[in-house]
Design an enzyme around this catalytic site. Structure first.
Site, PDB file in Angstrom:
ATOM      1  N   LYS A   5       0.860  -1.190   0.000  1.00  0.00           N
ATOM      2  CA  LYS A   5       0.000   0.000   0.000  1.00  0.00           C
ATOM      3  C   LYS A   5       0.890   1.230   0.000  1.00  0.00           C
ATOM      4  CE  LYS A   5      -4.528   0.924   0.804  1.00  0.00           C
ATOM      5  NZ  LYS A   5      -5.601   0.267   0.033  1.00  0.00           N
ATOM      6  N   THR A  65      -4.471  -4.911   1.410  1.00  0.00           N
ATOM      7  CA  THR A  65      -3.698  -3.667   1.551  1.00  0.00           C
ATOM      8  C   THR A  65      -4.488  -2.648   2.377  1.00  0.00           C
ATOM      9  OG1 THR A  65      -4.443  -2.644  -0.506  1.00  0.00           O
ATOM     10  CG2 THR A  65      -2.517  -4.094  -0.641  1.00  0.00           C
ATOM     11  N   PHE A 175      29.444  28.989 -14.961  1.00  0.00           N
ATOM     12  CA  PHE A 175      29.508  27.752 -15.749  1.00  0.00           C
ATOM     13  C   PHE A 175      30.311  28.084 -17.001  1.00  0.00           C
ATOM     14  CE2 PHE A 175      27.617  24.515 -18.708  1.00  0.00           C
ATOM     15  CZ  PHE A 175      28.224  23.437 -18.091  1.00  0.00           C
ATOM     16  N   ARG A 192      26.160  33.561 -12.888  1.00  0.00           N
ATOM     17  CA  ARG A 192      24.760  33.271 -13.249  1.00  0.00           C
ATOM     18  C   ARG A 192      23.941  33.160 -11.983  1.00  0.00           C
ATOM     19  NH1 ARG A 192      24.657  26.792 -15.047  1.00  0.00           N
ATOM     20  NH2 ARG A 192      25.907  26.050 -13.307  1.00  0.00           N
ATOM     21  N   ILE A 240      26.960  22.748 -11.207  1.00  0.00           N
ATOM     22  CA  ILE A 240      26.182  22.051 -10.171  1.00  0.00           C
ATOM     23  C   ILE A 240      26.976  20.821  -9.714  1.00  0.00           C
ATOM     24  CG2 ILE A 240      24.021  20.844  -9.695  1.00  0.00           C
ATOM     25  CD1 ILE A 240      22.728  22.705 -11.814  1.00  0.00           C
ATOM     26  N   GLN A 241      27.691  20.198 -10.664  1.00  0.00           N
ATOM     27  CA  GLN A 241      28.537  19.052 -10.308  1.00  0.00           C
ATOM     28  C   GLN A 241      29.504  19.435  -9.184  1.00  0.00           C
ATOM     29  OE1 GLN A 241      27.612  19.979 -13.396  1.00  0.00           O
ATOM     30  NE2 GLN A 241      27.863  18.370 -14.906  1.00  0.00           N
ATOM     31  N   ASN A 267      18.802  21.128 -12.792  1.00  0.00           N
ATOM     32  CA  ASN A 267      19.130  22.513 -13.125  1.00  0.00           C
ATOM     33  C   ASN A 267      17.857  23.242 -13.558  1.00  0.00           C
ATOM     34  OD1 ASN A 267      20.296  24.857 -13.912  1.00  0.00           O
ATOM     35  ND2 ASN A 267      21.726  23.950 -15.375  1.00  0.00           N
TER      36      ASN A 267
HETATM   37  O1  LIG Z   1      26.026  23.310 -13.675  1.00  0.00           O
HETATM   38  C1  LIG Z   1      25.832  22.935 -14.846  1.00  0.00           C
HETATM   39  N1  LIG Z   1      26.309  21.738 -15.256  1.00  0.00           N
HETATM   40  C2  LIG Z   1      26.126  21.271 -16.540  1.00  0.00           C
HETATM   41  O2  LIG Z   1      26.584  20.160 -16.898  1.00  0.00           O
HETATM   42  C3  LIG Z   1      25.414  22.105 -17.430  1.00  0.00           C
HETATM   43  N2  LIG Z   1      25.059  21.974 -18.745  1.00  0.00           N
HETATM   44  C4  LIG Z   1      24.359  23.089 -19.067  1.00  0.00           C
HETATM   45  O3  LIG Z   1      23.865  23.311 -20.213  1.00  0.00           O
HETATM   46  N3  LIG Z   1      24.286  23.940 -18.007  1.00  0.00           N
HETATM   47  C5  LIG Z   1      24.922  23.347 -16.971  1.00  0.00           C
HETATM   48  N4  LIG Z   1      25.134  23.744 -15.678  1.00  0.00           N
END
Ligand SMILES: O=c1[nH]c(=O)c2[nH]c(=O)[nH]c2[nH]1
Length: 307
Positions: A5, A65, A175, A192, A240-241, A267
């Protein structure tokens, strides 16, 4: 083969408060009253005894359930702990103790978060203690898998988390330096306004630490959320990575009792429409599709950084 459930909404008032958690520099969180403890619960059971219900239409071993839902609601009144994971382990163990045909069980839940409202007090505004509003921000998550052993139910696997964190940093993210070829149209950005959603999950080296019975070793979702926002504030990330890696290092540094931490980021960065004076900009929603980043790390990543 399994069945169960999901979307069992459970609200418990005046649950035990979470006290005695360790505090960390990134967070003011030091406990939770649990005056209102809301969970959206999922139960999934496994067992060979359920095969005839699929293959022969024989329901003699089937726990409806609907009964599972009632069982979960009942046990919400019996649980005397203070954490999602503790509740899931408690209810899962009760299921295995009650129904011998269940060989193993997976219990998971998303917190249904509530925020206490402020009311005027003697000198200042203070917590109402009575009135709450549902929050549509991030929420805690827990999942516990239980197997049977000679000594009763045992945790076979677990994961904790905080999901749907949504943060925007208006400047101080870039970036740049990514592959430039005939498919590249995205302009490089030295700065950004970075808008992300983030789910963070973690596992403990000792699964018993996930339950909160020893609050000193428990990792509150609120503290992990706060680490994410503090690191976002502090770090001028180039992707972001890069950002989630820095968050992961800080989480592992603060909580040596964890085995791993993992991320799913999305993103949502807005597109600049106008560049105004100084740092001011007008931004618009990004078009679909959306980018995502996933990463898992453990203490070996922390050791590599300190070498
Ligand atoms: O932080 C980011 N990582 C990416 O891999 C990526 N690719 C993208 O187009 N923008 C971003 N921004």
């Amino acid at each position: 083969m399994n069945y169960g459930k999901e979307k069992i909404a459970v609200y418990r008032t005046y649950a035990s408060s979470l006290e005695g958690v360790r505090t960390i520099p990134e967070s003011s969180f030091d406990g939770r009253d649990n005056t209102l403890f809301g969970l959206d619960v999922r139960v999934q059971v496994d067992g060979e005894a359920f095969l005839p219900s699929f293959s022969e239409g024989d329901n003699s071993m089937v726990v409806a359930t609907d009964s599972m839902k009632n069982f979960v609601l009942h046990q919400a009144g019996e649980y005397d702990g203070a954490t999602i994971e503790g509740f899931l382990e408690f209810v899962g163990s009760q299921f295995l103790d009650t129904y011998s045909q269940m060989e193993s069980i997976q219990m998971s839940a998303d917190e249904i978060p509530f925020e206490e409202r402020d009311v005027p007090g003697e000198n200042d505004f203070e917590d109402s203690g009575l009135v709450f509003r549902q929050s549509h921000n991030e929420s805690a998550f827990g999942e516990i898998y239980l197997d049977r052993s000679e000594d009763g139910p045992v945790i076979a696997d677990h994961i904790s988390g905080v999901t749907d964190i949504e943060l925007v940093k208006v400047k101080g993210s870039s970036f740049t330096d990514y592959v430039q070829d005939e498919y590249t149209t995205l302009p490089e950005r030295e700065d950004r306004a970075l808008h992300i959603t983030l789910d963070i999950f973690w596992t403990y080296a000792e699964s018993a630490d996930a339950l909160g019975t020893d609050p000193e070793r428990y990792v509150p979702a609120e503290q992990v959320r706060d680490i994410a926002q503090v690191v976002f504030h502090e770090v001028d990330s180039n992707s972001i990575q890069d950002l989630i890696y820095q968050i992961g290092l800080r989480v592992l540094e603060r909580f040596p009792q964890l085995e791993s931490v993992s991320f799913e980021a999305n993103n949502r960065t807005w597109i600049q429409e106008r560049d105004l004076d100084g740092d001011a900009k007008v931004l618009k929603e990004p078009p679909r599709p959306t980018g995502f980043q996933q990463f898992s790390m453990d203490h070996s990543d922390l050791e590599e950084m300190s070498e």
